[in-house]
Design a protein around this motif. Structure first.
Motif, PDB file in Angstrom:
ATOM      1  N   ARG B  40       1.044  -1.411   0.599  1.00 56.02           N
ATOM      2  CA  ARG B  40       0.128   0.481   0.079  1.00 56.02           C
ATOM      3  C   ARG B  40       0.607   1.631  -0.055  1.00 56.02           C
ATOM      4  N   ASP B 317     -11.646   3.284  -0.932  1.00 57.19           N
ATOM      5  CA  ASP B 317     -12.672   2.112  -0.779  1.00 57.19           C
ATOM      6  C   ASP B 317     -13.199   2.458   0.773  1.00 57.19           C
ATOM      7  N   ILE B 320     -12.382   4.172   7.507  1.00 57.41           N
ATOM      8  CA  ILE B 320     -12.275   3.901   8.850  1.00 57.41           C
ATOM      9  C   ILE B 320     -12.365   4.561  10.058  1.00 57.41           C
ATOM     10  N   GLU B 355     -20.408  -0.539   6.562  1.00 58.56           N
ATOM     11  CA  GLU B 355     -20.363  -1.998   5.807  1.00 58.56           C
ATOM     12  C   GLU B 355     -19.759  -2.678   6.991  1.00 58.56           C
ATOM     13  N   GLU B 356     -19.281  -3.083   7.367  1.00 59.75           N
ATOM     14  CA  GLU B 356     -18.899  -3.527   7.992  1.00 59.75           C
ATOM     15  C   GLU B 356     -18.396  -3.225   9.616  1.00 59.75           C
ATOM     16  N   LYS B 358     -16.670  -3.916  14.170  1.00 60.53           N
ATOM     17  CA  LYS B 358     -15.804  -5.202  15.010  1.00 60.53           C
ATOM     18  C   LYS B 358     -15.614  -4.422  16.651  1.00 60.53           C
ATOM     19  N   ARG B 385     -12.653  -1.892  21.809  1.00 60.66           N
ATOM     20  CA  ARG B 385     -12.015  -1.227  21.283  1.00 60.66           C
ATOM     21  C   ARG B 385     -13.252  -1.202  19.929  1.00 60.66           C
ATOM     22  N   ALA B 387     -14.821  -0.649  15.682  1.00 63.51           N
ATOM     23  CA  ALA B 387     -14.394   0.193  14.761  1.00 63.51           C
ATOM     24  C   ALA B 387     -15.223  -0.355  13.642  1.00 63.51           C
ATOM     25  N   VAL B 388     -15.349   0.129  12.440  1.00 63.60           N
ATOM     26  CA  VAL B 388     -16.606   0.409  11.496  1.00 63.60           C
ATOM     27  C   VAL B 388     -15.667   1.042   9.844  1.00 63.60           C
ATOM     28  N   ARG B 389     -16.335  -0.015   9.110  1.00 66.95           N
ATOM     29  CA  ARG B 389     -15.956   0.458   7.661  1.00 66.95           C
ATOM     30  C   ARG B 389     -17.707   1.618   7.164  1.00 66.95           C
ATOM     31  N   ARG B 422      -8.968   6.482   9.166  1.00 67.30           N
ATOM     32  CA  ARG B 422      -8.398   7.273   8.173  1.00 67.30           C
ATOM     33  C   ARG B 422      -9.531   6.541   6.805  1.00 67.30           C
ATOM     34  N   VAL B 424      -9.506   4.269   4.039  1.00 68.37           N
ATOM     35  CA  VAL B 424      -9.090   3.001   3.452  1.00 68.37           C
ATOM     36  C   VAL B 424      -8.681   3.129   1.985  1.00 68.37           C
ATOM     37  N   ILE B 425      -7.326   3.188   1.893  1.00 64.65           N
ATOM     38  CA  ILE B 425      -6.979   2.999  -0.180  1.00 64.65           C
ATOM     39  C   ILE B 425      -6.592   0.967   0.286  1.00 64.65           C
ATOM     40  N   ALA B 426      -7.306   0.646  -0.722  1.00 64.62           N
ATOM     41  CA  ALA B 426      -7.816  -0.686  -0.714  1.00 64.62           C
ATOM     42  C   ALA B 426      -6.488  -0.761  -2.164  1.00 64.62           C
ATOM     43  N   ILE B 427      -6.112  -2.749  -1.737  1.00 65.87           N
ATOM     44  CA  ILE B 427      -5.374  -3.009  -3.350  1.00 65.87           C
ATOM     45  C   ILE B 427      -6.263  -3.491  -4.423  1.00 65.87           C
TER      46      ILE B 427
END
Lengths: 108, 448
Positions: B40, B317, B320, B355-356, B358, B385, B387-389, B422, B424-427
Motif C-alpha cells: 500500500r 474504498d 475506517i 459496511e462492517e 467490529k 475497541r 471499529a467500523v468501515r 483514516r 481506506v486505500i485498498a489494492i
C-alpha cells in the motif's frame, strides 16, 4: 497431548487477504509428527472464527517444515480489515498453542 | 570462484538505519539494498506526489542518505533501493544534490522508471481484478495509483551505466538483490535455475533483521542474544548461485538454521512456484547448513516466468473509524462488555450505511477472536475497541464519537479515550502483458 510449540516454531506472513503460517520442526525426527498433526481440517477447525476460505498445507521436507496457506483469512486484507492486527501477524503464536497427539516411541 | 557480498539495509520503509550503517562500515560489502515498499505504501506516496510534484518518495530518504552518503567516501559500496516509491526521479534529484553537498562529485546516480502505468490505466478497464473477479471499471472513479512489479532489467541497465546508487519505484522485492548478481556474473536471463537462486537470496535479505534473529525470540524455546542490538544480514552469493547468510560478529541476534527457515517460508504460498517478473523460483530443493554463525543455502531452482506483470492498482474504498476506552479493577471485563453493547445499540440508526463493524475487548479477544480457553483468568484491565468501515466519512467519524460518549453515558470508570479516522486505500491486482511495460533508466546530470 502437548502443544505444537514444544516441537515446532513458526512465523506468519500476509499477501492481500491471504495469510501463510510456517510450522518448522526443531528436530528432523519431529517432522513426521507435525505432518500428521497439522492438517488443513485441523487448522480450519482451530481458526474457524478467523479463516473463511480454503486452507492448503504445503510440505518442505528438506526444511522439516510445512507452509499453511489460508485464504480469506485477514478480514478482507491488510488495507480494509477492521482487525487490530490487520496483517494477522500474531496468528503464528496462536497456532503454536494448538494441542497435538504425542508420538509413541516406537522402541517401546 | 567469483562472489559478491550484499547487505540487507532495510526490512521496511520505516526501518532502523544504525545496523545498515554498521554493515557499510564493517561488512566488506559490494552492494547494499534498501527494500522500503509495502503493498500500500506506493499509493500513499502517490497521494503525496499529487499534492506536491517534488514529493512521493520514501519519507526517510533524506535521513537515510544523510547517514549513508558520508560513508561512501571511504567505502566503495553500491546502493540499490526502491525508496523512489511513486517518484524515483525526485528521489534521484534529492540524493544527487545531497551527494554534491557531501563533496561526492563523481557519484553516479541513476533512477529506474516505467513501473508507474497510471497514465495508461484506461486500457485495462476490461481486465479482471484478481481479488474479486470483477472488472477494473467497477473501481474506475476511485483509482489512486497503478504500478507494475517490474523485474531486474532496469536495475541491471543502471549498473551497466556505472551507477553507484540505483533508485527505483515498484520492483519485485527480490529483484533488488538478483539484479547485481545478474550484472556481476553475466547470468543469462533464461538461466532460470540461477535466477531462482538469486531470487532466494533476495527473499532472505529483503526483510532486514528478520533473518538475523529479529521477529524470532520466543523464550524459553527460541532465545536470541542481544536482540536490542540485532544486526542486518549479509548475503554472499557465488557465480554458481551458492548462498551464505551471515551477520557482523559485533551485532546482536543470530543467524541459524531456524532463523533462515522462518524467513524462507515468510510470505510465500506454493514453495515450488514463487512468482517474480524474472523467474518462477522453486524453494523445494533448498538445503541448509549451519556453520559458525552463518548458514549456507543451496539447491534452489527456477522455471520460466509467465510472461505477465502483476500491477497493483490502489483505490479509495471508504473510511475506517475507531474508538477505544479502558476499564480496570474488579469487574473490568463485565463493564467492557456492557460498553460494547451500549455502542452497538447506539449505532443502530446508521447501520444501513455501515459496511462492517467490529467490537473487541483488547486483552480478551481482539487478536484471536473466538478461540476460547486460552486465557480463562479474569483480566485486571480491559480496553474496549469499536471499529467500523463506511463509504460515508461522517458515519465512520460518528462511531469514535460514540465511544467517547461512554465517558458520561456509559459504565463506571471508563478512561483513556483514543479516536482514529483514516481513509481506506485498498489494492486491486491485475495482470498486464509484458510488452506493455517499458522500463527505462535516467542518469542524474547534476540538476542541469
Amino acid at each position: 497431548m502437548m502443544k505444537l510449540r514444544e516441537i515446532a516454531h513458526s512465523r506468519t506472513g500476509d499477501k492481500g487477504n491471504i495469510s501463510n503460517i510456517s510450522v518448522i520442526a526443531y528436530k528432523q525426527e519431529d517432522y513426521e509428527t507435525i505432518k500428521k498433526s497439522v492438517t488443513p481440517e485441523k487448522v480450519k477447525a482451530y481458526f474457524s472464527g478467523i479463516v473463511k476460505g480454503r486452507i492448503i498445507v504445503y510440505q518442505l521436507p528438506n526444511l522439516w517444515a510445512l507452509n499453511i496457506v489460508m485464504y480469506e483469512a485477514l478480514g478482507g486484507g491488510v488495507t480494509r480489515s477492521l482487525s487490530l492486527d490487520t496483517h494477522g501477524k500474531s496468528l503464528s503464536s496462536l497456532l503454536m498453542d494448538m494441542e497435538i497427539e504425542e508420538e509413541e516411541n516406537e522402541a517401546n | 570462484m567469483k562472489k559478491i557480498r550484499i547487505g540487507g539495509g532495510a526490512g521496511y520503509g520505516g526501518d532502523r538505519i544504525e545496523p545498515a550503517v554498521d554493515l557499510i562500515r564493517f561488512g566488506n560489502l559490494d552492494y547494499i539494498i534498501f527494500e522500503c515498499l509495502a503493498e500500500r505504501t506506493i499509493a500513499l506516496a502517490q497521494q503525496k506526489k499529487m499534492k506536491d510534484s517534488k514529493k512521493g518518495y520514501n519519507e526517510l530518504l533524506e535521513y537515510r542518505m544523510s547517514k549513508i552518503l558520508p560513508l561512501l567516501k571511504e567505502h566503495k559500496v553500491r546502493i540499490i533501493t526502491n525508496m523512489g516509491a511513486a517518484n524515483p526521479r525526485a528521489a534521484m534529484e534529492v540524493t544527487g544534490r545531497m551527494a554534491r553537498e557531501y563533496g561526492l562529485n563523481d557519484l553516479k546516480i541513476v533512477c529506474v522508471i516505467g513501473d508507474d502505468i497510471i497514465d495508461k490505466i484506461e486500457k485495462y478497464m476490461d481486465f479482471e481484478i484478481l481479488e474479486t473477479g470483477e472488472k477494473l471499471e467497477t473501481i474506475a472513479d476511485d483509482i489512486v495509483s497503478a504500478n507494475a512489479y517490474i523485474g531486474t532489467a532496469g536495475i541491471v541497465k543502471a549498473l551497466e551505466q556505472g551507477a553507484d546508487i540505483v533508485i527505483s519505484g515498484r520492483v519485485a522485492d527480490p529483484a533488488l538483490t538478483l539484479a547485481p548478481a545478474v550484472y556481476e556474473f553475466g547470468w543469462s536471463m533464461t538461466d532460470y535455475d540461477k535466477l531462482g537462486k538469486g531470487t532466494v537470496m533476495g527473499h532472505l535479505l529483503e526483510c532486514g533483521a528478520q533473518v538475523c534473529g529479529g521477529y524470532f525470540a520466543d523464550p524459553p524455546y527460541k532465545e536470541v542474544p542481544e536482540l536490542w542490538n540485532v544486526g542486518f544480514p549479509i548475503g554472499e552469493i557465488t557465480e554458481e548461485g551458492d548462498i551464505t547468510i551471515s551477520k557482523l560478529k559485533s551485532a546482536g541476534g543470530l543467524v541459524s538454521r531456524e532463523t533462515v527457515s522462518e524467513q524462507l517460508i515468510y510470505e510465500i504460498h506454493d514453495p515450488a512456484a514463487y512468482y517474480t517478473p524474472d523467474v518462477v523460483a522453486d524453494f523445494t530443493g533448498i538445503t541448509l547448513e549451519e556453520l559458525d554463525g552463518a548458514v549456507t543455502v543451496r539447491g534452489a531452482s527456477g522455471k520460466e516466468k509467465n510472461g505477465k506483470y502483476k500491477v497493483s492498482v490502489a483505490y479509495r474504498d471508504g473510511f475506517i473509524g475507531e474508538g477505544e476506552i479502558g476499564y480496570t479493577g474488579s469487574g473490568a471485563k463485565k463493564r467492557a462488555e456492557m460498553a460494547l453493547e451500549i455502542v452497538r445499540r447506539r449505532v443502530e440508526p446508521w447501520r444501513d450505511k455501515i459496511e462492517e463493524e467490529k467490537y473487541d475487548i483488547i486483552g480478551v479477544n481482539s487478536l484471536h477472536g473466538d478461540i476460547t480457553g486460552l486465557n480463562p483468568k479474569e483480566p485486571s484491565e480491559c480496553r474496549v475497541r469499536v471499529a467500523v468501515r463506511s463509504k460515508d466519512k461522517a458515519v465512520a467519524e460518528m462511531i469514535s464519537k460514540e465511544v467517547e460518549a461512554l465517558y458520561t453515558n456509559g459504565p463506571a470508570g471508563g478512561g483513556g479515550v483514543r479516536q482514529h479516522l483514516r481513509e481506506v486505500i485498498a489494492i486491486a491486482s491485475i495482470f498486464v502483458p509484458d510488452k506493455d511495460i517499458q522500463v527505462e533508466t535516467v542518469l542524474w546530470e547534476g540538476g542541469k
